[in-house]
Design a protein around this motif. Structure first.
Motif, mmCIF file in Angstrom:
data_model
loop_
_atom_site.group_PDB
_atom_site.id
_atom_site.type_symbol
_atom_site.label_atom_id
_atom_site.label_comp_id
_atom_site.label_asym_id
_atom_site.label_seq_id
_atom_site.Cartn_x
_atom_site.Cartn_y
_atom_site.Cartn_z
ATOM 1 N N ARG A 6 -32.799 14.090 15.328
ATOM 2 C CA ARG A 6 -33.197 14.293 13.935
ATOM 3 C C ARG A 6 -33.497 15.777 13.757
ATOM 4 O O ARG A 6 -34.344 16.315 14.478
ATOM 5 N N GLY A 58 -34.458 18.603 10.751
ATOM 6 C CA GLY A 58 -34.760 18.872 9.355
ATOM 7 C C GLY A 58 -34.964 20.366 9.166
ATOM 8 O O GLY A 58 -35.713 20.993 9.909
ATOM 9 N N ARG A 65 -29.102 12.622 12.504
ATOM 10 C CA ARG A 65 -29.512 12.688 11.084
ATOM 11 C C ARG A 65 -29.968 14.104 10.785
ATOM 12 O O ARG A 65 -30.909 14.594 11.408
ATOM 13 N N THR A 118 -31.163 16.891 7.777
ATOM 14 C CA THR A 118 -31.547 17.102 6.378
ATOM 15 C C THR A 118 -31.732 18.600 6.161
ATOM 16 O O THR A 118 -32.282 19.306 7.011
ATOM 17 N N ALA A 170 -32.973 21.330 3.182
ATOM 18 C CA ALA A 170 -33.641 21.452 1.882
ATOM 19 C C ALA A 170 -33.055 22.614 1.080
ATOM 20 O O ALA A 170 -32.209 23.374 1.560
ATOM 21 N N HIS A 222 -25.099 11.878 9.879
ATOM 22 C CA HIS A 222 -25.397 11.908 8.446
ATOM 23 C C HIS A 222 -26.054 13.235 8.123
ATOM 24 O O HIS A 222 -27.061 13.577 8.723
ATOM 25 N N ASP A 272 -27.809 15.110 5.002
ATOM 26 C CA ASP A 272 -28.307 14.984 3.626
ATOM 27 C C ASP A 272 -28.791 16.331 3.147
ATOM 28 O O ASP A 272 -29.719 16.905 3.713
#
Lengths: 254, 224, 225
Positions: A67, A69, A100, A102, A104, A129, A131
């Motif tokens: 993960r 971010g 995953r 992400t 921003a 994925h 995002d």
């Protein structure tokens, strides 16, 4: 990390944050079991992280997850120290590798791991994925090598999904190797090529000025997606030539 | 409803533009990847399980009433090649015309208004099937069959292939067409509750790459 | 779903004489005939003859290239946005007769993008003597043959020669060189076509495309009446 007859479960986590001083800090950098993470020297305001495989894997039955971010305004580059090799395992069932990402607003992620090699007898399902927020930027490269030298590949299912503000921009799944639906190695899908890869570049400015579609030699094309992104799709006889064409295409996108 | 409407919709002579497209076969023939019946079969099998599977699920989901605008966006995300997106919309618009003349329907009218330049063909196909009183499985069969019948008939023209050999290829693929149509309906049912992410996204890198090369050729027999 | 306000309704389905907004659409005239009979040259000559008095556009149906469209562009008979090429997948007759959907898209796009138009010429890819246009695509059709293709073509008949609204026998200047008997061609054509008109033309002669252009003007007068 947990280990059982069902295989290894491991999740590595990265959070990148704008440190307010023109750089990027890593408040979360947690490896787990076979998934070790190391911060390496960054460049400018970009933090660099290496995924260091402490064991070869994933093996059958293993579930790995990463993960990452990237928070508003931060910049992160993630690479890996070596190729990931999917191998057959003792445990029953397919192995899973789940990524995953992400990103921003105003943040940038460059996700540039080494190849994934699908060794004979392995059975791996990879999902990636990404995002993104409306003004996030992404460079993501993924490469699959079907079999080690002179070896038949294992089964590999790899799905890549890129979303911007929840809207799916790209959804592609490659399914190949023994047990995959017929024709995967035929003239419509891979045509005997043993290396296949794609690179996605998302930039808000592509919305108004999309890249123009172009073919790079026999086995690669750069195309604008239906949104602020470009995709490079490539097939090649081997990992080296695949890397060359993907990197050349990425370079041409600036 | 009449099940026989499926024969009308799936007929290669249904005037919806398919005759001018090779489904990637022309590029594969030129590259030397399709040279005869055996490689045509391999090509069609690969296309069936990738582009065909995705199209069949989109069409089935449209029959089940999933919002066609969402399905169209899902088709875009599953079609990286802009040449193939343009082809899908062009054929969608042509099918729309034929379907509205054949099975007038307010749903088709609404979709035509929403996409004046054409929605993705499988989405239109699903609504056309719905307008014809057909079910999700019928639409899935139609989409799956089109994914292989187009390349097969194009290859007859491109290679002067014996038409009996090309028809034999299609017949041998029949059990896999059954499978793909069933899988497509299953995915479409899941999509009704779980959203379009439940649809298959099977990709065929060579179809995507060579579609871009083909679109740039100065001389070609087929539009795609 | 929101409505696209540039369209009052979905596009017309087939040969409807009215556009979705109720205005009369352009007259569509098809030009068919065998390869090399002079279809493209006739289209080019018609464009030159009519472009100052009419708003017109051309759709070409090429067999495996955009050559006919490229020729018209090169000759600059019309601005490029008024010329569209339709690809026919190796079956030009299919695109004008059995499955006219791509051609209908092309004529409607031309009307949407450069319209209003008075006239659209739809040129078929060079095909055989049986290729005719669907009535769903064109309002009238011209079949172009030439004297060098054999002076027995009118006698042999076929749907193009027999039923076209206008038969054009082209390249009459070549008749002495290829041994074609124009009198015989005229008599055979009369026998096949009864009262339907026939024009003998040489685009190299001073009269050029005049007779065909006059026929087109008459069609247009009837269309707008």
């Amino acid at each position: 990390m947990t280990a059982a007859a069902t295989g290894v479960r491991a999740t590595a986590r990265i959070v990148a944050r704008d440190d307010g001083r023109g750089g990027t800090s890593l408040p979360v950098l947690e490896g787990d079991g076979p998934l070790a993470l190391r911060r390496t020297r960054g460049s400018g305001d970009e933090a660099h992280v290496m995924l260091v495989g402490a064991m070869s894997g994933p093996l059958g039955g293993d579930h790995f997850a990463v993960r990452a971010g990237v928070e508003a305004g931060a910049r992160l580059r993630v690479g890996s120290a070596a190729a990931t090799i999917a191998l057959p395992g003792q445990a029953k069932g397919e192995a899973r590798y789940d990524v995953r990402l992400t990103v921003a607003d105003g943040a940038e992620l460059r996700w540039l791991p080494e190849q994934l090699i699908s060794a004979g007898g392995s059975d791996l399902r990879v999902t990636t994925h990404a995002d993104l927020a409306a003004t996030a930027r992404l460079v993501l490269r993924e490469e699959q090598v079907l079999g080690r030298v002179g070896e038949e590949p294992g089964r590999l299912v790899s799905r890549l999904v890129v979303r911007i503000e929840g809207r799916t921009l790209l959804d592609q799944e490659l399914d190949c190797g023994p047990g995959a639906p017929g024709g995967w190695d035929g003239p419509a899908v891979l045509g005997g090529h043993r290396a296949v890869g794609q690179a996605v570049v998302v930039r808000p400015e592509f919305e108004d000025r999309p890249v123009s579609a172009r073919v790079l030699g026999e086995g690669a094309a750069v195309v604008p997606l239906a949104g602020p992104a470009a995709l490079v799709t490539a097939v090649a006889p081997d990992a080296l030539r695949l890397r060359r064409v993907l990197d050349e295409a990425l370079k041409s996108l600036g | 409803m009449s099940r026989a409407a499926l024969l009308v919709l799936a007929d290669g002579r249904f005037p919806a533009g398919g005759h001018a497209h090779s489904g990637g076969a022309e590029a594969a023939v030129k590259a030397g990847r399709v040279t005869g019946a055996a490689s045509l079969e391999d090509f069609c099998r690969g296309r069936l399980h990738t582009a065909g599977r995705v199209s069949a699920a989109l069409a089935a989901a449209a029959v089940l009433g999933v919002d066609p605008v969402r399905l169209d966006a899902a088709a875009d995300a599953r079609t990286p090649s802009p040449a193939l997106r343009a082809t899908a919309r062009k054929l969608g618009r042509q099918l729309m015309r034929a379907a509205r003349a054949t099975w007038p329907s307010s749903e088709l009218d609404a979709l035509a208004r929403e996409f004046p330049k054409g929605a993705h063909q499988p989405v239109v196909l699903g609504l056309a099937a719905r307008a014809a009183g057909l079910g999700a499985l019928d639409a899935a069969y139609c989409a799956a069959y089109e994914s292989v019948s187009g390349p097969a008939s194009a290859t007859v023209r491109l290679l002067s292939l014996d038409p009996f050999d090309a028809t034999g290829v299609l017949a041998r693929l029949a059990p896999e067409l059954d499978l793909v149509a069933d899988q497509a309906v299953e995915a479409a049912r899941e999509c009704v509750d779980a959203g379009v992410d439940a649809l298959p996204a099977a990709s065929a890198p060579l179809l995507e790459i060579s579609a871009e090369a083909h679109a740039a050729w100065a001389v070609r027999l087929f539009a795609s | 779903m929101h409505l696209d306000h540039s369209h009052d309704g979905p596009a017309a389905v087939s040969a409807d004489a009215r556009r979705p907004d109720g205005t009369r659409r352009a007259l569509r005239i098809g030009l068919g005939g065998p390869v090399g009979s002079g279809k493209t040259a006739t289209v080019a000559a018609l464009c030159r003859a009519l472009r100052d008095e009419l708003s017109l556009a051309v759709v070409t149906n090429d067999i495996y290239t955009r050559e006919d469209a490229e020729f018209l562009l090169r000759e600059a008979v019309l601005p490029p946005e008024r010329i569209t090429a339709v690809e026919t997948g190796a079956c030009p007759h299919t695109a004008i007769r059995d499955d006219i959907s791509a051609n209908l898209e092309a004529v409607e796009d031309l009307e949407d993008e450069v319209g209003p138009l008075d006239l659209i010429l739809v040129e078929s890819g060079g095909d055989n003597l049986t290729a005719t246009f669907s009535r769903g695509l064109v309002d009238a059709q011209i079949f172009v043959i030439d004297v060098a293709g054999g002076d027995d073509i009118p006698r042999k008949g076929g749907p193009g020669v027999t039923t076209a609204d206008l038969l054009v026998v082209n390249k009459t200047d070549l008749a002495p060189y290829v041994g074609s008997d124009l009198g015989r061609m005229a008599a055979d054509a009369k026998a096949q076509r009864a009262e339907l008109p026939v024009v003998f033309q040489s685009l190299r002669a001073e009269s050029g495309v005049r007779d065909v252009a006059d026929w087109v003007r008459k069609q247009l007068a009837a269309w707008t009446a």
